[in-house]
Scaffold this active site. Structure first.
Site, PDB file in Angstrom:
ATOM      1  N   HIS A  85       0.877  -1.161   0.000  1.00 29.34           N
ATOM      2  CA  HIS A  85       0.000   0.000   0.000  1.00 29.34           C
ATOM      3  C   HIS A  85       0.917   1.215   0.000  1.00 29.34           C
ATOM      4  O   HIS A  85       1.677   1.422   0.954  1.00 29.34           O
ATOM      5  CB  HIS A  85      -0.927  -0.018   1.221  1.00 29.34           C
ATOM      6  CG  HIS A  85      -1.961  -1.094   1.116  1.00 29.34           C
ATOM      7  ND1 HIS A  85      -2.400  -1.830   2.184  1.00 29.34           N
ATOM      8  CD2 HIS A  85      -2.640  -1.542   0.019  1.00 29.34           C
ATOM      9  CE1 HIS A  85      -3.318  -2.698   1.757  1.00 29.34           C
ATOM     10  NE2 HIS A  85      -3.477  -2.538   0.456  1.00 29.34           N
ATOM     11  N   GLU A  88       1.566   3.390   3.012  1.00 24.25           N
ATOM     12  CA  GLU A  88       2.060   2.777   4.253  1.00 24.25           C
ATOM     13  C   GLU A  88       3.574   2.650   4.093  1.00 24.25           C
ATOM     14  O   GLU A  88       4.083   1.696   3.511  1.00 24.25           O
ATOM     15  CB  GLU A  88       1.358   1.437   4.473  1.00 24.25           C
ATOM     16  CG  GLU A  88      -0.158   1.637   4.631  1.00 24.25           C
ATOM     17  CD  GLU A  88      -0.949   0.329   4.615  1.00 24.25           C
ATOM     18  OE1 GLU A  88      -0.358  -0.749   4.665  1.00 24.25           O
ATOM     19  OE2 GLU A  88      -2.193   0.439   4.539  1.00 24.25           O
ATOM     20  N   HIS A 192       3.007  -3.790   6.381  1.00 26.04           N
ATOM     21  CA  HIS A 192       1.989  -2.739   6.217  1.00 26.04           C
ATOM     22  C   HIS A 192       2.035  -1.754   7.378  1.00 26.04           C
ATOM     23  O   HIS A 192       2.902  -1.838   8.253  1.00 26.04           O
ATOM     24  CB  HIS A 192       0.599  -3.382   6.141  1.00 26.04           C
ATOM     25  CG  HIS A 192       0.345  -4.132   4.878  1.00 26.04           C
ATOM     26  ND1 HIS A 192      -0.492  -3.674   3.888  1.00 26.04           N
ATOM     27  CD2 HIS A 192       0.837  -5.311   4.434  1.00 26.04           C
ATOM     28  CE1 HIS A 192      -0.509  -4.539   2.882  1.00 26.04           C
ATOM     29  NE2 HIS A 192       0.292  -5.558   3.196  1.00 26.04           N
ATOM     30  N   GLU A 283       1.849  -5.473  10.585  1.00 24.03           N
ATOM     31  CA  GLU A 283       1.447  -4.057  10.637  1.00 24.03           C
ATOM     32  C   GLU A 283       2.396  -3.375  11.620  1.00 24.03           C
ATOM     33  O   GLU A 283       2.447  -3.753  12.795  1.00 24.03           O
ATOM     34  CB  GLU A 283       0.000  -3.952  11.126  1.00 24.03           C
ATOM     35  CG  GLU A 283      -1.006  -4.753  10.292  1.00 24.03           C
ATOM     36  CD  GLU A 283      -1.497  -4.004   9.062  1.00 24.03           C
ATOM     37  OE1 GLU A 283      -1.195  -2.797   8.934  1.00 24.03           O
ATOM     38  OE2 GLU A 283      -2.186  -4.624   8.237  1.00 24.03           O
TER      39      GLU A 283
HETATM   40 ZN   LIG Z   1      -1.733  -2.090   4.065  1.00 24.19          ZN
END
Ligand SMILES: [Zn+2]
Ligand SMILES: *[C@@H]1O[C@H](CO)[C@@H](O)[C@H](O)[C@H]1NC(C)=O
Ligand SMILES: *[C@@H]1O[C@H](CO)[C@@H](O)[C@H](O)[C@H]1NC(C)=O
Ligand SMILES: *[C@@H]1O[C@H](CO)[C@@H](O)[C@H](O)[C@H]1NC(C)=O
Ligand SMILES: *[C@@H]1O[C@H](CO)[C@@H](O)[C@H](O)[C@H]1NC(C)=O
Ligand SMILES: *[C@@H]1O[C@H](CO)[C@@H](O)[C@H](O)[C@H]1NC(C)=O
Ligand SMILES: *[C@@H]1O[C@H](CO)[C@@H](O)[C@H](O)[C@H]1NC(C)=O
Length: 446
Positions: A85, A88, A192, A283
């Protein structure tokens, strides 16, 4: 450049001088850094592009290993993918610092030296360079830079084992699929931002037999929980589980992907189901695009976790399936009793298999074309401690014809029934949440 007064992005894009600084690096600077690394450390690194973004920017991968150019029998392949992404961005810089750390400590630090000597490590700092270009700070929650240049969410763009994904496959996705197909990846993580947690498969389900109490459980759930905890407990804060928001806590800093929120067309399930590669979604930051002053802290938080996770590539058992005359048998199915994968795990062109397992006793079942299945019970030790999975070769006495027809077909089966869009699929799990919030939950985080 004058539309954001006081914007720190100008300083952030200052050129790379000497050791890697804690700033954001644009796509050209990333390419320059990787290129300098590969020429300064050419004996154990190799830089290549696995394809191009929609805008034509190379998707760079730096490979580290004793034999960086090619796969060698017995050496497992590992990968980290960042910035899928585009907005990110912490993972992108953290992976550049990981590269810097690995190359400057090879031959000096025992863990780094053992990692590079025992595995082939592939690092892609950015899977979505176009999205990065379209992202503007400050952006803690969401921006269009999340998507690729054609407006597609790359983490919803992969074939899905549980539904028919009609999203047209994007160049970045296709490059990664080809890469997965080319290499015998064993373990991977996809980095992410927007939360601090280690998420493990499955990310999706058809509402059928994989779902237990709101979790979508894979046959290798024990291994995935171990992998996720290895990351979260070696991270300085992730294991606490409440880093971003006290209303959303993750016990031990880990979560089943589907239990958090279902993801259709995610890269994690694709790796596990079709790539024979165990992948986690990590994350790393509450804020997706935080100020560069925080980058050094993010690197320090993740450094040990990134190293400990790589070492897990040595879990379980590995070896070759060979015929009586010693020639390797490709496309032999190697299964572990009690763990039937959606798509059977098969040996590669060198007859190799790699099976991540926690220490314990397991029965391997090997089925080669034209031969009856062969079973063998093994006592599997703790491989990561010694930087090597247990090695076990299997010799098959072949008989009958060796028709390849059953073995060359790719696993494209879409199992179960089709589920509807994310908000509807999530409704039974969260009947109290309004639809808009569900939509956000389903689109914002990973
Ligand atoms: Zn992401
Ligand atoms: C590569 O080597 C040159 C010359 O020693 C040095 O100036 C540069 O900082 C090094 N770059 C990296 C990324 O290692
Ligand atoms: C895959 O391998 C083929 C043949 O070696 C090569 O031409 C291609 O560039 C590779 N693709 C990727 C994405 O690694
Ligand atoms: C950290 O990772 C190592 C593997 O390098 C593992 O043995 C250890 O258990 C992990 N620490 C925790 C607290 O989970
Ligand atoms: C595995 O098998 C060995 C001997 O075959 C036995 O001694 C050991 O207790 C078993 N381990 C487990 C965890 O069952
Ligand atoms: C690690 O290697 C040592 C020395 O080769 C061996 O004695 C030990 O059993 C190994 N441990 C595991 C867990 O494989
Ligand atoms: C190959 O596939 C056919 C048709 O699906 C099946 O009847 C046969 O048993 C399979 N052979 C093997 C060795 O699995």
């Amino acid at each position: 450049m004058n539309f954001l007064p006081g914007c720190w992005c100008l300083a952030a894009l200052a050129s790379v001088v000497g050791a890697l600084d804690f700033q954001y690096h644009n796509n050209q600077q990333v390419a320059d850094f990787l290129s300098a690394v590969s020429s300064n450390y050419s004996s154990f690194t190799y830089l290549h592009s696995i394809g191009k973004s929609v805008q034509g920017i190379d998707l760079w991968v730096l490979v580290l290993g004793r034999y960086p150019l090619t796969h060698k029998i017995g050496i497992p392949e590992f990968k980290y993918v960042g910035n899928m992404h585009g907005d990110e961005v912490v993972s992108r810089e953290v992976l550049l610092h990981l590269i810097d750390y690995l190359v400057s400590n090879f031959g000096k630090d025992a863990v780094v030296t053992n990692l590079i000597n025992s595995a082939r490590i592939h690092i892609m700092p950015s899977m979505n360079p176009d999205g990065f270009d379209a992202s503007l700070p400050p952006d803690c929650t969401f921006s269009n830079g999340r998507y690729n240049k054609n407006g597609f969410d790359l983490n919803r763009n992969f074939p899905d084992a549980f539904i028919k994904n009609t999203s047209p496959i994007q160049p970045e996705t296709q490059a990664v699929m080809d890469w997965i197909n080319n290499e015998t990846f064993v373990l991977s993580a996809n980095l992410h931002g927007g939360a601090v947690v280690a998420s493990y498969p499955y990310d999706n389900s058809d509402g059928g037999s994989t779902v237990v109490n709101g979790y979508s459980i894979s046959p290798d759930n024990d291994v995935f929980i171990h992998l996720a905890k290895t990351y979260s407990f070696n991270h300085t804060v992730m294991y606490k589980g409440n880093v971003c928001d006290s209303t959303q806590t993750f016990p031990d800093g880990i979560t089943n992907g589907y239990n958090w929120y279902p993801v259709e067309g995610g890269m994690q399930d694709y790796n596990y189901v079709w790539g024979q590669c165990f992948e986690l979604t990590l994350e790393l930051s509450c804020c997706k695009y935080p100020p560069p002053s925080q980058l050094e802290e993010f690197w320090q938080e993740n450094k040990n976790a990134l190293l400990a996770y790589m070492q897990q590539v040595h879990l379980g058992v590995k070896g070759q399936v060979l015929s009586a005359d010693g020639s390797p048998i490709p496309n032999a199915v190697v299964e572990v009793e009690g763990r039937s994968n959606i798509c059977s795990y098969k040996t590669n062109q060198d007859g190799e298999y790699y099976r991540l397992l926690l220490p314990g006793n397991y029965t391997l079942k090997v089925t080669a074309p034209g031969s009856p299945p062969l079973t063998k019970t093994l006592q599997v030790p703790n491989g990561p401690i010694n930087f090597s999975a247990m090695k076990y070769d299997i010799v098959i006495a072949r008989s009958g014809s060796t028709s390849q027809s059953n073995w060359t077909e790719s696993c494209t089966t879409i199992i179960g029934k089709t589920i509807t869009n994310c908000p509807n699929a999530a409704l039974p799990l969260h009947p109290y949440l309004p639809g808009l919030l569900l939509l956000l939950l389903c689109s914002v985080y990973q």
